[in-house]
Design a protein around this motif. Sequence first.
Motif, mmCIF file in Angstrom:
data_model
loop_
_atom_site.group_PDB
_atom_site.id
_atom_site.type_symbol
_atom_site.label_atom_id
_atom_site.label_comp_id
_atom_site.label_asym_id
_atom_site.label_seq_id
_atom_site.Cartn_x
_atom_site.Cartn_y
_atom_site.Cartn_z
ATOM 1 N N ILE A 138 -4.217 13.123 4.124
ATOM 2 C CA ILE A 138 -5.589 12.597 4.204
ATOM 3 C C ILE A 138 -5.896 12.187 5.648
ATOM 4 O O ILE A 138 -6.965 12.516 6.188
ATOM 5 C CB ILE A 138 -5.764 11.399 3.240
ATOM 6 N N GLU A 139 -4.943 11.518 6.282
ATOM 7 C CA GLU A 139 -5.177 11.076 7.666
ATOM 8 C C GLU A 139 -5.305 12.267 8.611
ATOM 9 O O GLU A 139 -6.180 12.276 9.487
ATOM 10 C CB GLU A 139 -4.021 10.183 8.127
ATOM 11 N N ASP A 140 -4.434 13.265 8.435
ATOM 12 C CA ASP A 140 -4.510 14.442 9.312
ATOM 13 C C ASP A 140 -5.892 15.079 9.199
ATOM 14 O O ASP A 140 -6.523 15.420 10.207
ATOM 15 C CB ASP A 140 -3.445 15.484 8.935
ATOM 16 N N LEU A 183 0.854 -1.188 0.000
ATOM 17 C CA LEU A 183 0.000 0.000 0.000
ATOM 18 C C LEU A 183 0.887 1.233 0.000
ATOM 19 O O LEU A 183 1.622 1.485 0.965
ATOM 20 C CB LEU A 183 -0.916 0.002 1.233
ATOM 21 N N GLY A 184 0.856 1.965 -1.116
ATOM 22 C CA GLY A 184 1.697 3.163 -1.218
ATOM 23 C C GLY A 184 1.018 4.137 -2.165
ATOM 24 O O GLY A 184 -0.203 4.181 -2.254
ATOM 25 N N GLY A 185 1.830 4.905 -2.917
ATOM 26 C CA GLY A 185 1.246 5.762 -3.945
ATOM 27 C C GLY A 185 0.449 4.891 -4.908
ATOM 28 O O GLY A 185 -0.612 5.240 -5.407
ATOM 29 N N SER A 186 1.021 3.734 -5.161
ATOM 30 C CA SER A 186 0.392 2.685 -5.963
ATOM 31 C C SER A 186 0.160 1.521 -5.008
ATOM 32 O O SER A 186 1.055 1.197 -4.231
ATOM 33 C CB SER A 186 1.417 2.295 -7.020
ATOM 34 N N ASP A 205 -1.934 12.412 -0.770
ATOM 35 C CA ASP A 205 -0.881 11.928 0.129
ATOM 36 C C ASP A 205 -1.559 11.453 1.416
ATOM 37 O O ASP A 205 -2.261 12.224 2.073
ATOM 38 C CB ASP A 205 0.120 13.055 0.421
ATOM 39 N N MET A 206 -1.330 10.184 1.768
ATOM 40 C CA MET A 206 -2.055 9.604 2.901
ATOM 41 C C MET A 206 -1.797 10.354 4.198
ATOM 42 O O MET A 206 -2.669 10.415 5.061
ATOM 43 C CB MET A 206 -1.702 8.113 3.024
ATOM 44 N N ARG A 207 -0.592 10.963 4.333
ATOM 45 C CA ARG A 207 -0.341 11.723 5.563
ATOM 46 C C ARG A 207 -1.331 12.883 5.678
ATOM 47 O O ARG A 207 -1.919 13.113 6.743
ATOM 48 C CB ARG A 207 1.098 12.257 5.596
HETATM 49 P P1 ADP Z 1 5.251 4.855 -4.372
HETATM 50 O O1 ADP Z 1 4.168 3.918 -4.834
HETATM 51 O O2 ADP Z 1 5.211 6.195 -5.024
HETATM 52 O O3 ADP Z 1 6.624 4.231 -4.288
HETATM 53 P P2 ADP Z 1 5.379 4.842 -1.467
HETATM 54 O O4 ADP Z 1 5.422 3.371 -1.227
HETATM 55 O O5 ADP Z 1 6.585 5.660 -1.196
HETATM 56 O O6 ADP Z 1 4.809 5.187 -2.896
HETATM 57 O O7 ADP Z 1 4.157 5.389 -0.586
HETATM 58 C C1 ADP Z 1 3.746 6.727 -0.658
HETATM 59 C C2 ADP Z 1 2.512 6.887 0.233
HETATM 60 O O8 ADP Z 1 2.861 6.526 1.596
HETATM 61 C C3 ADP Z 1 1.985 8.311 0.285
HETATM 62 O O9 ADP Z 1 0.569 8.300 0.155
HETATM 63 C C4 ADP Z 1 2.365 8.760 1.679
HETATM 64 O O10 ADP Z 1 1.469 9.681 2.177
HETATM 65 C C5 ADP Z 1 2.276 7.467 2.460
HETATM 66 N N1 ADP Z 1 2.986 7.625 3.730
HETATM 67 C C6 ADP Z 1 4.306 7.837 3.914
HETATM 68 N N2 ADP Z 1 4.570 8.011 5.239
HETATM 69 C C7 ADP Z 1 3.387 7.914 5.889
HETATM 70 C C8 ADP Z 1 2.977 7.999 7.248
HETATM 71 N N3 ADP Z 1 3.851 8.237 8.215
HETATM 72 N N4 ADP Z 1 1.658 7.828 7.526
HETATM 73 C C9 ADP Z 1 0.757 7.595 6.563
HETATM 74 N N5 ADP Z 1 1.077 7.504 5.253
HETATM 75 C C10 ADP Z 1 2.360 7.650 4.913
#
Ligand code: ADP
Length: 396
Positions: free
Chosen positions: A282-284, A205-208, A278-280
């Motif tokens: 969104i969560e805030d 779970l990330g950007g993708s 950006d999940m950070r």
């Molecule tokens: P990519 O698919 O671009 O490689 P990443 O795996 O780096 O993406 O993940 C990016 C996502 O992780 C972003 O949505 C970012 O907000 C989220 N993220 C990073 N640190 C945190 C955190 N401390 N709490 C919540 N989400 C986070």
Amino acid sequence: MKILVANLGSTSFKYKVFDMPRGQVLARGGMDRIGGQGSVHTWRLGDGPETRQEVALPDHAAAIDEALQRLIGPDRPLTALDDLGAVGFKTVHARGISGVVALDEDVIGRMVEYYPLAPAHNPAYVAAIRQFAKAAPAAPRVGCFESAFHGQAPLRRQLYAVPYDWYERYGVRRYGFHGASHRYAAEKVIELEGTRELRHVNCHLGGSSSLCAVRHGVSLGASHGLSPQSGVPQNNRVGDLDPYALDLVVRREGITFEAALEVCASQGGLLGICGRNDMRDIEDAAVAGDERCQLAVAMLSTAVRDYLGAYVVEMGGLDVISFTGGIGENSSIVRGQVLAGLEFLGVSLDAARNEALRGEGTLHAADSRVRIHVLKTDEELVVAKQTWEFLHPASA
Ligand code: ADP
């Protein structure tokens, strides 16, 4: 052999230089905002300190030249350009290609054909492959395609219920991506658990974002489909969608089909629901009471649970869940929502550990039958290994 692994996003370039087959990291770095203002190159040579510098990066070619400039020289990872043994790419999609291949003009042409399926990734990769061919022509360029890990998924899981000849003639099927990350997680969990006999679901779970069902180390399928715009909602890409929605919007808005697809690939996903990607952030906002942000988090968690449930049924049970990627590694809120109320499956989350964990670790309570791991994925290491093995077939 020194292998540079290139990990490209539409506006980012991350790299690591490995000494293979030892797997030692000689350098790592990353640049973002390529094509925009205010780009920063952050890099680290060996165990040295991190260096940050503002740089002008009009395109990916400039980013690659910038990286090579920092990597080459006395007391640097590469004494000269000739020292670069190969460049490994975490390539995404090309017509009729999977696995690990030499990136010749034929493969590049097939990647160009699939620009419409991977608009955020393929153009950046093609630009980077061409730039490395120009800047370091002696270093072979090897593509480790992201779909390869899922190649053994049963056909009934790979196909869409479209006319069968769409699959035969055009390759319309579910491919699944994030192969390097899911492969890393599968192998890491086997190492941590001390056995291959595992029914494991990995949540990248990330950007993708995508999920993968792994039984005994083999992928049975992943949530991405024909393109990386599918599956669970992505940061700004749509996830699963009924194709008839596009017809409706095209007619009502008077826009072209291509324009509607572009919206799905850049203004959908979490961004589409709550206006932030950006999940950070969104969560805030969710914690502060923003209902759309709360909805976006809940939609992601719900979609993850839907795939998790499907995979548990497919595998006839569950032994391990793992989380990785920027959200999987860091978001206790998303992990908490995904794992809520799953005691009937033998999943019992230690809420305090979930809140407190920073970095890698486990999250299962003492009475949990299913183990829950948080892993820091290392896609670059997987690509470096695959590139090395491709160039040294006898030692693989
Ligand atoms: P990519 O698919 O671009 O490689 P990443 O795996 O780096 O993406 O993940 C990016 C996502 O992780 C972003 O949505 C970012 O907000 C989220 N993220 C990073 N640190 C945190 C955190 N401390 N709490 C919540 N989400 C986070």
